[in-house]
Design a protein around this motif. Structure first.
Motif, PDB file in Angstrom:
ATOM      1  N   ARG A   1     -51.011   3.814 100.466  1.00  0.00           N
ATOM      2  CA  ARG A   1     -49.576   3.925 100.187  1.00  0.00           C
ATOM      3  C   ARG A   1     -48.974   5.096 100.955  1.00  0.00           C
ATOM      4  N   ARG A   2     -49.676   6.234 100.995  1.00  0.00           N
ATOM      5  CA  ARG A   2     -49.182   7.389 101.742  1.00  0.00           C
ATOM      6  C   ARG A   2     -49.098   7.075 103.234  1.00  0.00           C
TER       7      ARG A   2
ATOM      8  N   ALA B   1     -48.696   4.116 104.690  1.00  0.00           N
ATOM      9  CA  ALA B   1     -47.576   3.211 104.950  1.00  0.00           C
ATOM     10  C   ALA B   1     -46.249   3.960 104.919  1.00  0.00           C
ATOM     11  N   ARG B   2     -46.112   4.868 103.955  1.00  0.00           N
ATOM     12  CA  ARG B   2     -44.878   5.656 103.871  1.00  0.00           C
ATOM     13  C   ARG B   2     -44.713   6.549 105.101  1.00  0.00           C
ATOM     14  N   ALA B   3     -45.851   7.143 105.543  1.00  0.00           N
ATOM     15  CA  ALA B   3     -45.788   8.023 106.706  1.00  0.00           C
ATOM     16  C   ALA B   3     -45.390   7.255 107.960  1.00  0.00           C
TER      17      ALA B   3
ATOM     18  N   LEU C   1     -43.647   4.307 108.165  1.00  0.00           N
ATOM     19  CA  LEU C   1     -42.325   3.690 108.128  1.00  0.00           C
ATOM     20  C   LEU C   1     -41.188   4.690 107.982  1.00  0.00           C
ATOM     21  N   LEU C   2     -41.438   5.825 107.359  1.00  0.00           N
ATOM     22  CA  LEU C   2     -40.350   6.754 107.054  1.00  0.00           C
ATOM     23  C   LEU C   2     -40.407   8.051 107.837  1.00  0.00           C
ATOM     24  N   SER C   3     -41.475   8.271 108.601  1.00  0.00           N
ATOM     25  CA  SER C   3     -41.618   9.533 109.310  1.00  0.00           C
ATOM     26  C   SER C   3     -40.850   9.511 110.624  1.00  0.00           C
TER      27      SER C   3
END
Length: 649
Positions: A336-337, A339-341, A343-345
């Motif tokens: 999850r971390r 994927a967040r990194a 898509l949102l980084s």
């Protein structure tokens, strides 16, 4: 008459051309020779040399990715990137010869490759192979049907994996145990350097060794403790290194004031390293240790005897072994971390767009201008545009130099050695150079890989010596595209952007000072974790500085000016630890107002670093007891403020 000054190239340009003093990994050399030459021999024997060449290409990817010490990590480090490589060559094969469709596909693959590369080391290699194999598949004719090329490449990676795991039954726990023993030896060298100018360098070596050991051990940490008793013991032995390292900070201060430590102390630490490596148990022998008198000496003696007891303990309590110093989170949480990194980084998108722009330009150029075997242009862009491998600018320069050197060797092979069975002994020699030269630096690795790829390409294309000069031109074109579209057009790539990271480390240091001397007593579990996190962060900042130092002016000059501040912050952390250790072993506790003043100065320094790229000297007077436990810490904070601070004028 005075001699005219010698004209020498600048250091930032030639730094990567000096071979690193690294030992040759002989086991990897042997594996590379077998992994790349055996498929060629099998292909020739079966009358399908092209198939053998594709398997060897897959093995080449496996050899490049086989960098882990622990066997379980090798499975992960080789298998996952190979899966991405198979996907890449499939996509490339499907768009081979389709012109602008190939340009669009490779540009999209480059975007994805760049974005996932920001997750971590394995993801970085996976992104590299995804794009690399897509470029090869789109640029070279592959055997029909479409699935044959990914299968053959995958067989090559599987062959490397099998060769890597041959020693697993005999050495399953050996890499972890050897890494922990090596950490103890670096700690012994740290104690020998206490009180000398070499202490900072040795402390950095300890930090690096601790990081490597925790990464190895905790990657294998079983969720149910009782299932891995040997690993529990290794982790317990690693954890008790932390008090030894903390006590070394106090011993360093004591050695500067009183004199060097007894040689019996580093000798005892080396004895513990031997016990860890050999798996010895029983009563520890610590004869000859001096009688401790001062708080720092008592801290060292206590840490050493505690470590000796744990190292020689046969069966430590699995539920009394703290693995919170860095245990990886659950796989679901890490996914999850990640994927967040991705898509949102902002960093992820920025690098993905830079890589996509360069690959798109490279493919568009070779689609508009007839370039023989044009895939090499995009290959050059792929290898150079790896930000986690170093400066883009220096890698472009080193890539050009390494390719030129590799082409000289390739020219000799392609012009003098007849194709056929002679390729096998030649590949044995060339493949052995890859791991041997990779340890020396990027330019040397490029020089070793270039003739291997050209020999395998010639097996597929039968162009012979005609491959050499076009490859040089293609490499220069790729380097030029990277320098313009991947470097000069992105101002943040040629500015020092480490101030925020360093400011975060300084702010964390301020919090560490407050935690160490909190009114309700030290947080014995949180303090070591906070210290480990600080040194990991500072290690990352050091890596970024080293990358910046290879950039041309003004970036390299600015990075060099900031370098002393990184050292100063590390010394502040050490001074804080030394003060806490001395208080734990009998020294009077500091006045809370004195602690608050140090915290305030550090937070002001952190805020100032976020607001400026130019270092401004600030004189800070920190009140306190000149004979108190915080006196060395105040001196280190004052030294840091003298290097940099907010411009208050």
């Amino acid at each position: 008459m005075a001699r005219p000054p010698r004209i020498t190239p600048p250091t930032w340009l030639t730094a990567g051309l000096k071979p690193a003093p690294a030992p040759i990994p002989w086991a990897a050399v042997g594996r590379a020779s077998v992994a790349l030459s055996a498929p060629l021999a099998v292909g020739l024997a079966a009358g399908q040399p092209a198939y053998g060449a594709l398997v060897s290409m897959g093995a080449l990817s496996g050899v490049i990715g086989d960098t882990a010490d622990a066997y379980r990590m090798r499975v992960f480090n080789i298998a996952v990137p190979q899966a991405f490589g198979a996907l890449g060559v499939t996509l490339g094969t499907l768009v081979f010869g389709h012109g602008w469709a190939a340009v669009a596909t490779l540009t999209l693959v480059a975007l994805v490759s760049g974005m996932i590369s920001s997750i971590g080391a394995v993801a970085s290699v996976s992104g590299l192979l995804l794009l690399l194999n897509a470029v090869v598949g789109a640029g070279l004719p592959m055997p029909d049907p479409w699935w044959k090329a990914p299968v053959l490449l995958g067989l090559g990676g599987l062959f490397v994996l099998v060769l890597s795991l041959l020693g697993w039954p005999m050495r399953r726990a050996a890499p972890e145990r050897e890494a922990v023993a090596a950490t103890y030896r670096t700690v012994a060298e740290l104690y020998e350097a206490t009180g000398t100018a070499a202490y900072d360098e040795k402390r950095q070596a300890v930090t690096s060794s601790l990081n490597q050991s925790y990464d190895l051990v905790l990657a294998r940490r079983a969720r149910q403790h009782g299932r891995a008793a040997p690993l529990v013991r290794v982790l317990a032995q690693l954890n008790v290194v932390i008090p030894l390292v903390e006590a070394a900070a106090a011993a360093h201060l004591r050695a500067r004031l009183v004199g060097p430590l007894s040689p019996a102390i580093p000798a005892a630490v080396r004895g513990l390293a031997d016990a860890v490596e050999e798996g010895r148990t029983g009563a520890p022998a610590l004869d000859g240790l001096p009688t401790p008198e001062r708080p720092a000496e008592r801290a060292v003696d206590h840490a050493l005897r505690h470590a000796a007891a744990v190292v020689h303990e046969a069966d430590p309590d699995p539920y009394d072994v703290d693995d919170r110093l860095g245990r990886p989170a659950a796989l679901r949480v890490r996914a999850r971390r990640a994927a967040r990194a991705v898509l949102l980084s902002e960093t992820s998108w920025r690098y993905g767009l830079r890589l996509a722009l360069c690959i798109g330009l490279a493919q568009a150029l070779v689609s508009l201008i007839p370039v023989p075997r044009s895939y090499w242009v995009a290959l050059t862009v792929t290898f150079v545009m790896k930000p986690d491998f170093g400066s883009v600018f220096s890698r472009a320069v080193l890539r050009a130099a390494g390719t030129a050197a590799g082409l000289v060797l390739a020219a000799l092979v392609l012009s003098e050695v007849p194709r056929g069975w002679w390729d096998v002994p030649v590949m044995v020699v060339l493949a052995a150079l890859i791991p041997a030269f990779s340890a020396k630096g990027y330019a040397f690795q490029t020089a070793a890989i270039t003739p291997v790829i050209l020999l395998l390409s010639d097996t597929l294309n039968h162009q012979g010596f005609g491959l050499v000069l076009p490859r040089l031109y293609d490499s220069l074109i790729g380097c030029g595209i990277t320098l313009v579209a991947g470097y000069l057009l992105w101002p943040e790539s040629w500015h020092v952007r480490v101030a925020d990271r360093l400011a975060d480390a300084v702010a964390d240091t301020a919090a560490y000072v407050g935690r160490a001397f909190a009114a309700d007593g030290p947080d014995r579990g949180g303090r070591p974790r906070a210290r480990r996190k600080l040194y990991r962060d500072l290690s990352t900042v050091r890596s970024e500085f080293q990358r910046a130092l290879t950039e041309p002016p003004p970036t390299g000059a600015r990075a060099a000016a900031w370098w002393p501040l990184v050292v100063a912050v590390e010394r502040i952390v050490d001074a804080t630890t030394a003060a806490r250790i001395r208080v734990d072993h009998g020294a009077p506790a500091p006045d809370p107002a004195e602690v608050a003043a140090v915290e305030r100065e550090l937070r002001e320094l952190a805020n100032g670093l976020r607001d400026t790229e130019t270092l401004v000297e600030v004189r800070a007077e920190l009140p306190g007891d000149e004979n108190g436990v915080l006196a060395p810490l105040r001196q280190e904070v004052g030294a840091a403020r003298a290097i940099a601070g907010p411009d208050l004028r």
